[in-house]
Write a protein that holds these residues in place. Structure first.
Motif, mmCIF file in Angstrom:
data_model
loop_
_atom_site.group_PDB
_atom_site.id
_atom_site.type_symbol
_atom_site.label_atom_id
_atom_site.label_comp_id
_atom_site.label_asym_id
_atom_site.label_seq_id
_atom_site.Cartn_x
_atom_site.Cartn_y
_atom_site.Cartn_z
ATOM 1 N N ASP A 55 0.834 -1.197 0.000
ATOM 2 C CA ASP A 55 0.000 0.000 0.000
ATOM 3 C C ASP A 55 0.875 1.256 0.000
ATOM 4 N N LEU A 58 2.095 1.755 -3.505
ATOM 5 C CA LEU A 58 1.012 2.208 -4.378
ATOM 6 C C LEU A 58 0.630 3.660 -4.122
ATOM 7 N N SER A 114 2.247 -5.659 -8.584
ATOM 8 C CA SER A 114 1.322 -5.698 -7.448
ATOM 9 C C SER A 114 0.032 -6.389 -7.866
ATOM 10 N N THR A 116 -2.885 -6.295 -6.938
ATOM 11 C CA THR A 116 -4.130 -5.549 -7.011
ATOM 12 C C THR A 116 -4.031 -4.303 -7.884
ATOM 13 N N TYR A 117 -2.881 -4.144 -8.549
ATOM 14 C CA TYR A 117 -2.612 -2.882 -9.237
ATOM 15 C C TYR A 117 -3.786 -2.288 -10.009
ATOM 16 N N SER A 119 -6.810 -2.411 -9.738
ATOM 17 C CA SER A 119 -7.969 -1.903 -8.998
ATOM 18 C C SER A 119 -7.582 -0.783 -8.031
ATOM 19 N N THR A 120 -6.386 -0.243 -8.201
ATOM 20 C CA THR A 120 -5.948 0.820 -7.295
ATOM 21 C C THR A 120 -6.100 2.198 -7.927
ATOM 22 N N GLU A 121 -5.997 3.191 -7.083
ATOM 23 C CA GLU A 121 -5.966 4.581 -7.539
ATOM 24 C C GLU A 121 -4.729 4.829 -8.385
#
Lengths: 198, 198
Positions: A55, A58, A114, A116-117, A119-121
């Motif tokens: 996190d 990111l 990553s 989850t990349y 789905s991230t901001e």
DNA sequence: CCATTCTTCCGAATTACATTCGGAATTCAT
DNA sequence: ATGAATTCCGAATGTAATTCGGAAGAATGG
């Protein structure tokens, strides 16, 4: 890359150290302890501001890319014609990465691993940055400079792909001679690829 | 992707499990324990064959890319003209990644974050794979199909960058609809970019 | 100005893995 | 069949991420 106003002073310190350490050593080899030490805080403090190590990484593009978009737009002001804008964009981006290789290697090398990349901001931020290229291409099609029959999304992939490829090579290897030395030749090639034939 | 003859049966089992697990979860989230379990060996056994976790990942492209080069050369046989070869290469590579997304995500996403990547055999393997594109471009220049004034190395960056960008997008997001659906349009665009004008 | 709550911060556990150790099981050579 | 080498692995070790519990400091209220 510094003095960006952020919610909290602490959070800013940590982010600045994170970009430095992650950029130098990569996500894998950077340790929370080292980032904490560099930021002058305790290890546990990092977890007050960021959910976990991933996190924290990111958060970097989110904060910094926000700053980038106004900057590039500022540089784009007064430039007329899609190809002149594209040339400027290439020059500006290569120059920026050359000056901020830590940021570059996070965004171009580390981030994509990553889980989850997408789905991230962070992903959204990268998306809106490259949106600029898409807009330039569409503008070029309207003004008749860029071939109408080209799919603008594919054209963006061509431009962004080529830029990223050159930047990644530079990040991985040399970093010695200037990255911008490629800018002109790359711009020539891309412009020639997109140009309407007479 | 399977039944590739290798020095040792054990090593082969481990590599096949590694490609599977790394491909699914990424380097970071894959554990040695899980790979060992999948391969049906003890955790420590992996360290008999590979120096460490990173070395295990780096072994994958070395082994598999060796197989790839003869395969693509085989497919290239009998095809005449640089542009026909380039089209075939694009089609073949997109198709291969679509059928072996685990291998694709290791090579295109994970590998580059390894601190030592450029000094590994894995890097050399990738290099000789993309060498094929360079050869096609040079051949095209000789036969007069590709513009003489283009720097062939830059042209390779254009082709490889665009392909990788499209593949990476697909790996990160969709993976639902076929990747090869891009092949033709991408090939058209690249060929048109390189083509000598009359 | 002091007591009370709320927030920020962090040293010290805890936990999750990668990696190493020491020896058991297996294969090989004589 | 026996000693020597090789392969294999369960258990111990070490490192680094993450969580816990409470200290230190700031804000609130009387």
């Amino acid at each position: 890359m510094d003095n960006i106003s952020r919610e909290s002073e602490r959070k800013g310190q940590i982010l600045n150290s994170a970009i430095k350490i992650f950029g130098e050593k990569g996500f894998q080899n950077a340790t929370i302890a080292e980032i904490a030490k560099d930021a002058g805080v305790g290890d546990a403090t990092i977890y007050e501001y960021f959910k976990n190590k991933e996190d924290l990484m990111l958060a970097i593009p989110v904060e910094f890319t926000k700053e980038l978009i106004p900057q590039i737009n500022d540089h784009m002001m007064g430039i007329k014609g899609a190809f002149n804008k594209l040339r400027k964009f290439i020059w500006w981006w290569l120059n920026y990465v050359e000056k901020n290789p830590g940021y570059g290697s996070i965004v171009l090398l580390e981030l994509k691993t990553s889980k989850t990349y997408v789905s991230t901001e962070a992903y959204q931020a990268a998306r809106s940055f490259y949106q600029i290229v898409l807009d330039i291409i569409k503008e070029g099609q309207e003004e008749g400079a860029v071939k109408k029959e080209i799919n603008p999304y594919l054209a963006r992939s061509l431009c962004v792909g080529a830029m990223e490829h050159i930047i990644i090579r530079w990040l991985l290897k040399d970093r010695k001679y200037p990255l911008i030395q490629y800018a002109d030749e790359l711009a020539d090639l891309l412009i020639d690829s997109l140009k309407t034939r007479v």
